[in-house]
Design an enzyme around this catalytic site. Sequence first.
Site, PDB file in Angstrom:
ATOM      1  N   SER A   1      55.874 -24.332   7.698  1.00  8.45           N
ATOM      2  CA  SER A   1      55.913 -25.803   7.736  1.00  8.45           C
ATOM      3  C   SER A   1      57.045 -26.149   8.692  1.00  8.45           C
ATOM      4  O   SER A   1      57.915 -25.310   8.960  1.00  8.45           O
ATOM      5  CB  SER A   1      56.256 -26.329   6.341  1.00  8.45           C
ATOM      6  OG  SER A   1      56.710 -27.668   6.402  1.00  8.45           O
TER       7      SER A   1
ATOM      8  N   TYR B   1      60.850 -26.771  -1.910  1.00  7.62           N
ATOM      9  CA  TYR B   1      59.884 -26.526  -0.839  1.00  7.62           C
ATOM     10  C   TYR B   1      60.588 -26.054   0.433  1.00  7.62           C
ATOM     11  O   TYR B   1      60.177 -25.071   1.056  1.00  7.62           O
ATOM     12  CB  TYR B   1      59.104 -27.820  -0.581  1.00  7.62           C
ATOM     13  CG  TYR B   1      57.947 -27.704   0.371  1.00  7.62           C
ATOM     14  CD1 TYR B   1      56.685 -27.288  -0.058  1.00  7.62           C
ATOM     15  CD2 TYR B   1      58.088 -28.034   1.722  1.00  7.62           C
ATOM     16  CE1 TYR B   1      55.608 -27.208   0.816  1.00  7.62           C
ATOM     17  CE2 TYR B   1      57.016 -27.962   2.599  1.00  7.62           C
ATOM     18  CZ  TYR B   1      55.781 -27.547   2.137  1.00  7.62           C
ATOM     19  OH  TYR B   1      54.714 -27.477   3.021  1.00  7.62           O
TER      20      TYR B   1
END
Length: 261
Positions: free
Chosen positions: A143, A156
């Site tokens: 990501s 995350y």
Amino acid sequence: MFLKGKTALITGSTSGIGGGYAKALAAEGAAVMINGFGDAGEIETLREELESLSGSKAAYSNADMMKPEEIRQMVADCAEQLGVVDILINNAGIQHVAPVDEFPEDKWYAIMEIICNSAFHTVKAVLPGMKERGWGRIINTGSMHSKVASPYKSAYNAAKHAIAGFGKTVALEVAQQGITVNTISPGYAWTPLVENQIPDTMKARNMTRDQVMNDVLLAGQPTKKFVQIDQIAALAVFLCKDEASAMTGANISIDGGWTAQ
Ligand code: NAD
């Protein structure tokens, strides 16, 4: 169909980006095992679609990426039902948005397990077969949050930085054995994972839905467009080609310019 005869295992592929990888690899002939949760009928429809795309078998595993024993079983089932894993994509992921001092402990551990620890178990299980055959492709979905951070996503961001670092290490260990290991790092793509975090972000930032879309999600994405699933999947297909055999240990951005800033 350059992947005819190859077997791909993609975690978290009953939805979103993982489903996109599955279709793109099947379209090149790969036998694909999908994994994840969801409606049984929809999963079976996807499995059948993969078979018709590839002309090869497709299978489904409901293994929970929080459970190492189920992960090992999934890899064994894939070998038995489709063939030994040639291409592994570690893609399963969840999100939770909250300030760190209010972050629920169960969510922290779940994010770490599903995004990061599961990749250790899948890689450990598939590497011996790849080494034996002298060919393999391991791709992690990172990501932009594997490179830079955003507030309220502590677990995350930590898990995505970790999986990118893990990928680099494995790449070095197998660099001379025909196996490449790379991380694909998308910016915001329109998938259920993104849609589902809008209510929590509204709460954490005291914003409306439109404000979250424009001032949070796309605020840092210079193109002001969501990345398309097909674009991410096409990059994974390229990484499977011989032309990509010199690409290893990379963390490749496909983020509309997010990390250029
Ligand atoms: P999604 O919610 O559409 O898909 C997530 C998949 O993971 C689903 O198939 C789900 O069933 C599966 N999953 C969740 N928990 C699981 C578990 N315990 N065991 C097995 N499978 C499990 O989300 P997505 O946006 O397609 O996300 C896929 C990956 O892409 C994730 O790693 C995510 O972090 C990453 N990513 C997404 C974006 C984005 O904007 N959508 C951006 C960058 C990175």
